[in-house]
Design a protein around this motif. Structure first.
Motif, mmCIF file in Angstrom:
data_model
loop_
_atom_site.group_PDB
_atom_site.id
_atom_site.type_symbol
_atom_site.label_atom_id
_atom_site.label_comp_id
_atom_site.label_asym_id
_atom_site.label_seq_id
_atom_site.Cartn_x
_atom_site.Cartn_y
_atom_site.Cartn_z
ATOM 1 N N PHE A 94 -15.356 17.334 -5.304
ATOM 2 C CA PHE A 94 -13.956 16.923 -5.214
ATOM 3 C C PHE A 94 -12.985 18.046 -5.578
ATOM 4 O O PHE A 94 -12.069 18.370 -4.809
ATOM 5 C CB PHE A 94 -13.703 15.703 -6.097
ATOM 6 N N GLU A 95 -13.167 18.645 -6.751
ATOM 7 C CA GLU A 95 -12.234 19.696 -7.180
ATOM 8 C C GLU A 95 -12.248 20.920 -6.264
ATOM 9 O O GLU A 95 -11.178 21.413 -5.891
ATOM 10 C CB GLU A 95 -12.510 20.082 -8.638
ATOM 11 N N PRO A 96 -13.418 21.449 -5.854
ATOM 12 C CA PRO A 96 -13.415 22.590 -4.934
ATOM 13 C C PRO A 96 -12.754 22.282 -3.593
ATOM 14 O O PRO A 96 -12.248 23.192 -2.928
ATOM 15 C CB PRO A 96 -14.903 22.896 -4.748
ATOM 16 N N SER A 97 -12.744 21.007 -3.207
ATOM 17 C CA SER A 97 -12.137 20.616 -1.927
ATOM 18 C C SER A 97 -10.651 20.281 -2.066
ATOM 19 O O SER A 97 -9.996 20.004 -1.062
ATOM 20 C CB SER A 97 -12.877 19.400 -1.349
ATOM 21 N N GLY A 98 -10.140 20.287 -3.288
ATOM 22 C CA GLY A 98 -8.737 19.922 -3.514
ATOM 23 C C GLY A 98 -8.489 18.433 -3.473
ATOM 24 O O GLY A 98 -7.343 17.992 -3.309
ATOM 25 N N MET A 99 -9.547 17.647 -3.641
ATOM 26 C CA MET A 99 -9.438 16.186 -3.552
ATOM 27 C C MET A 99 -9.028 15.608 -4.910
ATOM 28 O O MET A 99 -9.848 15.125 -5.682
ATOM 29 C CB MET A 99 -10.771 15.603 -3.070
ATOM 30 N N LYS A 100 -7.734 15.620 -5.164
ATOM 31 C CA LYS A 100 -7.206 15.236 -6.472
ATOM 32 C C LYS A 100 -7.162 13.729 -6.686
ATOM 33 O O LYS A 100 -6.950 13.260 -7.803
ATOM 34 C CB LYS A 100 -5.811 15.828 -6.657
ATOM 35 N N HIS A 101 -7.325 12.972 -5.619
ATOM 36 C CA HIS A 101 -7.251 11.513 -5.724
ATOM 37 C C HIS A 101 -8.590 10.849 -5.426
ATOM 38 O O HIS A 101 -8.631 9.711 -4.959
ATOM 39 C CB HIS A 101 -6.175 10.976 -4.778
ATOM 40 N N LEU A 142 0.819 -1.202 0.000
ATOM 41 C CA LEU A 142 0.000 0.000 0.000
ATOM 42 C C LEU A 142 0.855 1.255 0.000
ATOM 43 O O LEU A 142 1.935 1.297 0.596
ATOM 44 C CB LEU A 142 -0.903 0.020 1.242
ATOM 45 N N GLN A 143 0.348 2.291 -0.674
ATOM 46 C CA GLN A 143 0.947 3.625 -0.630
ATOM 47 C C GLN A 143 -0.105 4.573 -0.068
ATOM 48 O O GLN A 143 -1.309 4.338 -0.192
ATOM 49 C CB GLN A 143 1.379 4.073 -2.034
ATOM 50 N N ILE A 144 0.327 5.678 0.537
ATOM 51 C CA ILE A 144 -0.586 6.555 1.259
ATOM 52 C C ILE A 144 -1.652 7.182 0.357
ATOM 53 O O ILE A 144 -2.763 7.468 0.809
ATOM 54 C CB ILE A 144 0.185 7.652 2.033
ATOM 55 N N ASP A 145 -1.360 7.376 -0.926
ATOM 56 C CA ASP A 145 -2.330 8.002 -1.821
ATOM 57 C C ASP A 145 -3.051 7.000 -2.711
ATOM 58 O O ASP A 145 -3.641 7.373 -3.728
ATOM 59 C CB ASP A 145 -1.657 9.088 -2.674
ATOM 60 N N TYR A 146 -3.032 5.736 -2.331
ATOM 61 C CA TYR A 146 -3.817 4.739 -3.060
ATOM 62 C C TYR A 146 -5.299 4.936 -2.735
ATOM 63 O O TYR A 146 -5.675 5.223 -1.606
ATOM 64 C CB TYR A 146 -3.392 3.326 -2.678
ATOM 65 N N GLN A 147 -6.139 4.728 -3.754
ATOM 66 C CA GLN A 147 -7.583 4.908 -3.602
ATOM 67 C C GLN A 147 -8.256 3.615 -3.143
ATOM 68 O O GLN A 147 -7.976 2.547 -3.671
ATOM 69 C CB GLN A 147 -8.198 5.338 -4.936
ATOM 70 N N PHE A 148 -9.158 3.761 -2.195
ATOM 71 C CA PHE A 148 -9.975 2.664 -1.710
ATOM 72 C C PHE A 148 -11.423 2.895 -2.135
ATOM 73 O O PHE A 148 -11.892 4.034 -2.139
ATOM 74 C CB PHE A 148 -9.949 2.603 -0.174
ATOM 75 N N GLU A 149 -12.137 1.812 -2.459
ATOM 76 C CA GLU A 149 -13.596 1.892 -2.605
ATOM 77 C C GLU A 149 -14.137 2.233 -1.220
ATOM 78 O O GLU A 149 -13.953 1.487 -0.263
ATOM 79 C CB GLU A 149 -14.138 0.548 -3.109
ATOM 80 N N GLY A 169 -19.323 3.431 -4.240
ATOM 81 C CA GLY A 169 -18.816 3.783 -5.564
ATOM 82 C C GLY A 169 -17.891 4.984 -5.631
ATOM 83 O O GLY A 169 -17.357 5.290 -6.690
ATOM 84 N N ILE A 170 -17.688 5.681 -4.509
ATOM 85 C CA ILE A 170 -16.687 6.749 -4.483
ATOM 86 C C ILE A 170 -15.375 6.141 -4.001
ATOM 87 O O ILE A 170 -15.352 5.379 -3.036
ATOM 88 C CB ILE A 170 -17.112 7.919 -3.578
ATOM 89 N N TYR A 171 -14.319 6.453 -4.700
ATOM 90 C CA TYR A 171 -12.977 5.955 -4.359
ATOM 91 C C TYR A 171 -12.132 7.134 -3.895
ATOM 92 O O TYR A 171 -12.108 8.183 -4.546
ATOM 93 C CB TYR A 171 -12.320 5.292 -5.576
ATOM 94 N N SER A 172 -11.442 6.964 -2.775
ATOM 95 C CA SER A 172 -10.691 8.089 -2.232
ATOM 96 C C SER A 172 -9.522 7.603 -1.391
ATOM 97 O O SER A 172 -9.275 6.393 -1.259
ATOM 98 C CB SER A 172 -11.624 8.989 -1.406
ATOM 99 N N THR A 173 -8.814 8.553 -0.804
ATOM 100 C CA THR A 173 -7.640 8.290 0.015
ATOM 101 C C THR A 173 -7.852 8.876 1.409
ATOM 102 O O THR A 173 -8.724 9.720 1.615
ATOM 103 C CB THR A 173 -6.389 8.939 -0.605
ATOM 104 N N VAL A 174 -7.018 8.457 2.351
ATOM 105 C CA VAL A 174 -7.139 9.021 3.706
ATOM 106 C C VAL A 174 -6.873 10.518 3.696
ATOM 107 O O VAL A 174 -7.530 11.285 4.410
ATOM 108 C CB VAL A 174 -6.194 8.302 4.697
#
Length: 359
Positions: free
Chosen positions: A190-197, A54-61, A238-243
């Protein structure tokens, strides 16, 4: 969002390493307090079969941790005057077979609908339909209109946690905005929040979901989960994101960037009967009130993923644990809560009425 590994909280580090060693926690974690990340780490395998770490910016369902974001989209449309809490589903979908179900009932799990996951699964198996191609929200709405499955109970009679509510909410977002849920969320949340991943990935739009983290079921590496037609509907999941992106979502909400304070306050207020004196459900958020703390959170469990996302609004504490090995490790967090100075939030998170299946 700068994090210095050298300044990581050693108590949290010791706790997480012990959780990994003794309870087999496998996943990513982030803990923050008052605007500072105290600890973050990627622990274990992303895909055990290929021994991919795992890497810190990996996306999880995110599973049901998607629900607070779907609720946010609905609240944004309410802020813009495009929809109202008291509008019924039939105003958007005239063929919808149930009378009197409002947007507010969907948000608070009081619609009384049946669970579409079981309903659709039964149709697909009985009629031997393609198990690989994802079914879309609009297709599910059409099938519900055609088949008219019996509801669980009458609208607004009781709280009944149910994925159908948030699948329908995402369908309403699509109908009102004229955009796919994935596009609306990207542009407005996502974009307004800076959530690039962070992204909405549906099997109705992708043959293969483009992420590296594989879900593993039954608490063992032998059961890696293959996505199927039920990974098509979104909003309930169905949303995939990172910590790290979930922490950015917390910051965006706290700053008032996405939703008005009036609606957020209502989202963070229980709209059902209080359970055990502390627990309730608002608009897309589970709620814990106790020890002079107001905590909103959500759990998730779907296709080999199991998570908890907590936001202590009183002390500005954020805890994110995303796991791709379903076991009981996330039920053993009492010591972590004590370390960061928030109350123990534990209500049999993955069992009991309405919490089983995919939370």
């Amino acid at each position: 969002m700068i994090y210095n590994h050298e300044e990581a909280d050693k108590r949290i580090d010791a706790f997480m390493k012990n959780l990994h060693r003794t309870r087999n926690f496998n996943g990513n974690v982030l803990v923050a307090k008052k605007g500072k990340i105290l600890y973050q780490n990627a622990i274990g395998w992303a895909d055990y079969l290929h021994r991919d770490s795992l890497q810190i910016d990996y996306q999880f369902e995110l599973a049901s941790v998607s629900k607070p974001m779907t609720a946010t989209a609905i609240l944004m449309l309410i802020d813009e005057g495009k929809i109202r809490l008291d509008q019924t589903v039939k105003e958007f979908y005239p063929d919808f077979p149930y009378e009197g179900i409002t947007i507010e009932m969907l948000l608070t799990h009081r619609s009384g609908m049946m669970n579409y996951v079981y309903f659709i699964d039964g149709i697909w198996r009985k009629e031997r339909r393609d198990q690989k191609k994802g079914v879309s929200n609009q297709e599910v709405m059409r099938i519900i209109a055609e088949r008219k499955p019996a509801p669980y109970t009458a609208p607004d009679r009781k709280f009944h946690y149910n994925n159908s509510n948030y699948m329908v909410l995402a369908a309403i977002v699509e109908k009102v905005s004229g955009k796919k849920f994935s596009q609306f969320m990207k542009e407005n949340v996502f974009e307004p929040s800076g959530m690039k991943h962070t992204a909405v990935y549906s099997k109705a739009e992708y043959d293969k979901i483009p992420v590296k983290v594989v879900g593993h079921d039954r608490g063992t590496w032998r059961y890696s989960v293959v996505q199927n037609f039920l990974d098509g509907p979104v909003g309930d999941k169905g949303i995939y994101s990172t910590v790290r992106d979930l922490y950015l979502f917390d910051r965006a909400l706290r700053s008032g960037k996405l939703v008005s304070k009036r609606l957020l306050d209502s989202a963070y207020t229980g709209h059902n009967e209080t359970i055990r004196g502390h627990f309730n459900y608002g608009y897309g958020w589970r709620i814990f009130n106790g020890d002079n703390h107001h905590v909103v959170y959500h759990t998730g469990w779907w296709h080999g993923f199991r998570h908890i996302y907590l936001r202590d609004l009183t002390e500005d504490i954020t805890i994110v644990l995303l796991s791709n090995l379903t076991n009981g490790s996330l039920l053993q967090l009492d010591e972590l809560f004590k370390i960061v100075g928030m109350p123990v939030v534990r209500k049999s998170a993955y069992t009991g009425s309405g919490d089983s299946n995919d939370d």
